[in-house]
Design an enzyme around this catalytic site. Sequence first.
Site, mmCIF file in Angstrom:
data_model
loop_
_atom_site.group_PDB
_atom_site.id
_atom_site.type_symbol
_atom_site.label_atom_id
_atom_site.label_comp_id
_atom_site.label_asym_id
_atom_site.label_seq_id
_atom_site.Cartn_x
_atom_site.Cartn_y
_atom_site.Cartn_z
ATOM 1 N N TYR A 53 0.832 -1.198 0.000
ATOM 2 C CA TYR A 53 0.000 0.000 0.000
ATOM 3 C C TYR A 53 0.865 1.245 0.000
ATOM 4 O O TYR A 53 1.957 1.233 0.557
ATOM 5 C CB TYR A 53 -0.920 0.038 1.230
ATOM 6 C CG TYR A 53 -2.003 -1.000 1.267
ATOM 7 C CD1 TYR A 53 -2.274 -1.815 0.172
ATOM 8 C CD2 TYR A 53 -2.769 -1.187 2.414
ATOM 9 C CE1 TYR A 53 -3.282 -2.781 0.223
ATOM 10 C CE2 TYR A 53 -3.765 -2.142 2.473
ATOM 11 C CZ TYR A 53 -4.012 -2.934 1.376
ATOM 12 O OH TYR A 53 -5.002 -3.882 1.432
ATOM 13 N N SER A 236 -13.393 -4.272 0.868
ATOM 14 C CA SER A 236 -14.305 -3.709 -0.144
ATOM 15 C C SER A 236 -15.767 -3.971 0.178
ATOM 16 O O SER A 236 -16.539 -4.406 -0.697
ATOM 17 C CB SER A 236 -13.969 -4.247 -1.545
ATOM 18 O OG SER A 236 -12.706 -3.791 -1.967
ATOM 19 N N GLY A 241 -16.634 1.414 -3.657
ATOM 20 C CA GLY A 241 -17.409 2.640 -3.775
ATOM 21 C C GLY A 241 -18.651 2.525 -4.629
ATOM 22 O O GLY A 241 -19.493 3.439 -4.642
ATOM 23 N N LYS A 246 -21.968 6.712 -5.962
ATOM 24 C CA LYS A 246 -21.265 7.852 -6.570
ATOM 25 C C LYS A 246 -20.881 7.619 -8.027
ATOM 26 O O LYS A 246 -20.577 8.579 -8.750
ATOM 27 C CB LYS A 246 -20.040 8.228 -5.750
ATOM 28 C CG LYS A 246 -18.961 7.163 -5.656
ATOM 29 C CD LYS A 246 -17.874 7.610 -4.690
ATOM 30 C CE LYS A 246 -16.845 6.540 -4.418
ATOM 31 N NZ LYS A 246 -15.876 6.965 -3.389
#
Length: 347
Positions: A53, A236, A241, A246
């Site tokens: 990451y 997740s 998302g 969105k």
Amino acid sequence: MKQIPLGSTGLSVSEYCLGTMTWGTQNTEREGHGQIALALEHGVNFWDTAEMYPTNPVSAETIGGTESIIGNWFAENGGRDKVVLATKVTGEGHPHVRDGAPITGASLRAGVEASLKRLQTDYIDLFQLHWPNRGSYHFRKIWGYAPSTTPATEVFADMTELLQVADKLVAEGKIRAIGLSNETVWGAANWLRLAQSLGLPRMATVQNEYSLLCRQFDSDWAEFAAMENMPLLAYSPLAAGLLSGKYAGDVIPDGTRRACSPDLGGRITPQVFEAVAAYLGIAARHGLDPNQMAISFVRNRPYPVIPIIGASSLEQLKTNIGAVDLTLSQEVMQEIAETRRAFPQPY
């Protein structure tokens, strides 16, 4: 925020885990530290990161960046003893980490040592294998999945080597528990079998993808997790998302994950937005925030599970944490069940 047992580790953790993979690309160090402060304020003391990451994108220049951001927080603010910290060693095939080499005993130890340095800590609570050397069906590989052709005896030899090194790392106080990620039931069963027969550390948890749109865990894995007390750390839970709405209408707002990864790692398919619209419709009909509905659903599965909630803004994180107070009605659960049958695997 309730504290719950982390499987059989003896550790107690918040019932939500703070995801960190945007810190260093989508989020600055200052923003990451702001998310830490907000999480702690709401009792979220379980954090998850990884040596590879930040993501979106992963690059040679950013490897280890998120761990360093967390380490700087500890250096500036202290409080390491108030946090249960999880990280991961990168699996085989990632070109930016050890030239894609598989996880070996030596690289497991090297990964722990490097993470300890970046995290500015003396110990890691949960050290996970990011994915198995033999591969798996995760990351949308299910569509062309073929089991490994590596002989089982070789797989077991590799597993034994890693468990032996983990045993030494536990004895040295460098890690407290070891866990899996992106694993299969066959793999997990054999990790546990070898640990029991050889008196080596038991794999404590598994971190696999799980959401309203990705429910591969809900069969053999569900039974295994419940019977073996191996909690799912569900990454997740908002489907990168998608379940927030969105991206509805196939839009790509500036500053979002999709702006960095237009297909969201293979999650954008011809059928996904119809499925998303159906779940958004359930939330709207019942006056629910769609993020909170999705996260509450994950947290309340009939097996041990802890959602990993990430965000790219404080407002998003506050909304996601707020799901802890939500209990979904039987009517909502029935509509979710009907929608799943209509859109069983949209990506």
